[in-house]
Design a protein around this motif. Structure first.
Motif, PDB file in Angstrom:
ATOM      1  N   LEU A  83       0.812  -1.206   0.000  1.00 14.80           N
ATOM      2  CA  LEU A  83       0.000   0.000   0.000  1.00 14.80           C
ATOM      3  C   LEU A  83       0.849   1.261   0.000  1.00 14.80           C
ATOM      4  CD1 LEU A  83      -2.773  -1.038   2.557  1.00 14.80           C
ATOM      5  CD2 LEU A  83      -2.977  -0.906   0.068  1.00 14.80           C
ATOM      6  N   ASP A  84       1.955   1.242   0.728  1.00 16.58           N
ATOM      7  CA  ASP A  84       2.903   2.345   0.744  1.00 16.58           C
ATOM      8  C   ASP A  84       4.207   1.808   1.331  1.00 16.58           C
ATOM      9  OD1 ASP A  84       2.502   2.323   3.576  1.00 16.58           O
ATOM     10  OD2 ASP A  84       0.832   3.724   3.347  1.00 16.58           O
ATOM     11  N   ARG A  85       5.091   2.693   1.694  1.00 15.70           N
ATOM     12  CA  ARG A  85       6.410   2.257   2.149  1.00 15.70           C
ATOM     13  C   ARG A  85       6.375   1.612   3.533  1.00 15.70           C
ATOM     14  NH1 ARG A  85       9.241   5.971   5.303  1.00 15.70           N
ATOM     15  NH2 ARG A  85      11.203   5.232   4.386  1.00 15.70           N
ATOM     16  N   THR A  86       5.249   1.712   4.256  1.00 16.09           N
ATOM     17  CA  THR A  86       5.191   1.141   5.606  1.00 16.09           C
ATOM     18  C   THR A  86       4.110   0.077   5.781  1.00 16.09           C
ATOM     19  OG1 THR A  86       3.711   2.907   6.374  1.00 16.09           O
ATOM     20  CG2 THR A  86       6.078   3.267   6.634  1.00 16.09           C
ATOM     21  N   LEU A  88       1.462  -3.085   4.393  1.00 17.63           N
ATOM     22  CA  LEU A  88       1.255  -4.184   3.463  1.00 17.63           C
ATOM     23  C   LEU A  88      -0.167  -4.706   3.634  1.00 17.63           C
ATOM     24  CD1 LEU A  88       2.779  -6.087   1.397  1.00 17.63           C
ATOM     25  CD2 LEU A  88       3.096  -7.644   3.331  1.00 17.63           C
ATOM     26  N   LEU A  89      -0.931  -4.683   2.555  1.00 17.57           N
ATOM     27  CA  LEU A  89      -2.271  -5.259   2.579  1.00 17.57           C
ATOM     28  C   LEU A  89      -2.158  -6.774   2.610  1.00 17.57           C
ATOM     29  CD1 LEU A  89      -5.398  -5.020   2.189  1.00 17.57           C
ATOM     30  CD2 LEU A  89      -4.949  -5.215  -0.268  1.00 17.57           C
ATOM     31  N   GLY A 411       3.450  -3.439  -5.887  1.00 20.56           N
ATOM     32  CA  GLY A 411       2.980  -4.659  -6.530  1.00 20.56           C
ATOM     33  C   GLY A 411       2.347  -5.591  -5.521  1.00 20.56           C
ATOM     34  N   ASN A 412       1.862  -6.709  -6.038  1.00 19.82           N
ATOM     35  CA  ASN A 412       1.254  -7.682  -5.130  1.00 19.82           C
ATOM     36  C   ASN A 412       1.493  -9.102  -5.666  1.00 19.82           C
ATOM     37  OD1 ASN A 412      -0.746  -7.442  -7.260  1.00 19.82           O
ATOM     38  ND2 ASN A 412      -2.166  -8.461  -5.905  1.00 19.82           N
TER      39      ASN A 412
END
Length: 419
Positions: A83-86, A88-89, A411-412
């Motif tokens: 989701l951003d630098r901190t 994680l979804l 990415g995911n």
């Protein structure tokens, strides 16, 4: 002429019939019961940046993945996305049902959901007796090393005809907390989760609905002079048409409409409150998704749109200047083009667009903050299917329209295995 008043038993019967009629179709009871991590952050709305909900859509499973998952009884699927630098979804589901004999069944379910709203892990063990003439009963629970966190519940299900089914359950959450808690925290009003659901399926047509109620609770933290209150209501409706068992060769359209509603209220009180920490938070959220997909030869085209409407209010009794009301709506059309390159490789090219309005109302006399962000993303990826039982996908998102100058947008990795 004086009309006789409507008697209470008649009202109760009518309410029961309306509830049953409203729940013509739904999945088994949800695992989304109250977890005490809810109390860690009362108002999470400020964490949802301009592209947060577009990210959730861009990292979601393709419609053909969802169709296979919904029509399978057991399996594992997982999705990890940046989701951003901190943050994680994380989205993980595991379900393992096992029929032990003609009248007894066992089931294990795991759900892990981590996002900017809540990070929760839940595991449920279930024993179901029956069915007898379409009626079955079950006992389920979530054991925990800390006994205070264990849940237990009862479930009834009825399938009056092969095409119809409905169920209801009640779960006692943290049922042993007051007796075997590890801290001095106590429930003044204990939490219960009630769930009603029903389902209808005829050929390629499917309807379902689910209603979940978290009863009001009050949790006291004497060592912090804190009182926390919570309640939540969730509604989920789904209609699906088309899509045979093998859509890759059928050429049929798969159409889906899904609506969800959530009401949530949390109250955090401190007495005394020298740091102005007391807060009352309310949220209503509506989400509507329309989508369709179709395989034609080696190509699959998926197109759809998602709309959200959210209204949240946060008030602070000791500091009215910090009060906020946030109202947000977004329209997010999207499309995916998936092409079978090899029996073991399927490419994906996707486009996602978001436009809407995000308004933060300040207290009286202060200016409101109005933003109308427009975001567009390009998604590129490849899936690696393993026959009909599993698939692993690698995907990347790139910003086409954004306030920053960093085209890479994370990415995911997603995977699904059916047993």
């Amino acid at each position: 002429m004086v009309r006789e008043p409507v008697r209470l038993p008649r009202l109760k019967a009518a309410a029961g019939l309306l509830a049953l009629a409203a729940l013509l179709c739904a999945p088994p009871p949800s695992l989304a019961v109250f977890v005490r991590e809810e109390a860690d952050l009362v108002d999470s709305e400020p964490l949802f940046d301009a592209e947060y909900f577009l990210d959730l859509l861009a990292f979601s499973y393709p419609l053909s993945w969802d169709r296979r998952w919904d029509r399978s009884e057991r399996g594992l699927r997982m999705n990890a996305a940046s989701l951003d630098r901190t943050d994680l979804l994380l989205d993980q589901e595991l379900r393992l049902p096992q029929r032990l004999n003609e009248w007894l069944g066992f089931r294990y379910d795991l759900v892990r959901r981590g996002d900017k709203d809540l990070d929760a892990l839940q595991q449920r063990l279930s024993l179901d007796l029956g069915p007898w003439k379409g009626l079955s009963a079950g006992l389920f629970g979530e054991p925990s090393f800390a006994k205070q966190d264990s849940d237990i519940g009862l479930r009834l299900a009825w399938s009056p005809a092969p095409l119809w089914s409905c169920s209801g359950s009640v779960a006692a959450v943290d049922f042993d907390f007051n007796a075997r808690g590890k801290t001095d925290a106590r429930y003044d009003r204990k939490p219960y989760t009630y769930a009603l659901s029903g389902a209808y399926r005829a050929g390629t047509r499917r309807l379902r609905a689910a209603l979940e109620l978290d009863s009001p609770l009050v949790l006291q933290f004497p060592d912090a002079d804190r009182s926390y209150a919570y309640r939540r209501t969730r509604l989920d409706l789904l209609w699906e048409e088309g899509g045979r068992q093998e859509p890759e060769t059928s050429g049929d359209w798969l159409l889906r409409t899904r609506y969800s509603y959530e009401y949530q209220r949390e109250t955090d009180r401190y007495l005394p409150d020298p740091s102005d920490l007391s807060q009352d938070f309310r949220r209503e959220a509506h989400t509507l998704t329309l989508a369709g997909s179709r395989w034609s030869g080696a190509d699959e085209l998926e197109a759809g749109a998602r709309g959200i409407l959210r209204d949240a209010r946060s008030t602070h009794p000791a500091s009215p200047s910090a009060d906020r009301r946030r109202r947000r709506w977004e329209a997010m059309p999207y499309c995916r083009w998936r092409r079978r390159l090899r029996p073991w490789a399927v490419s994906e090219t996707a486009f996602f667009l978001s436009a809407g309005e995000n308004r933060a109302h300040a207290p009286a006399g202060a200016p409101s903050d109005l933003r109308t962000p427009v975001r567009a993303k390009l998604g590129l990826g490849v899936d690696f299917p393993f026959a009909e039982r599993g698939v692993i996908g690698l995907n990347s998102n790139f910003d086409l329209v954004d306030a920053t100058r960093h085209p890479w947008d994370g990415g995911n990795v997603r995977a699904m295995f059916l047993f």
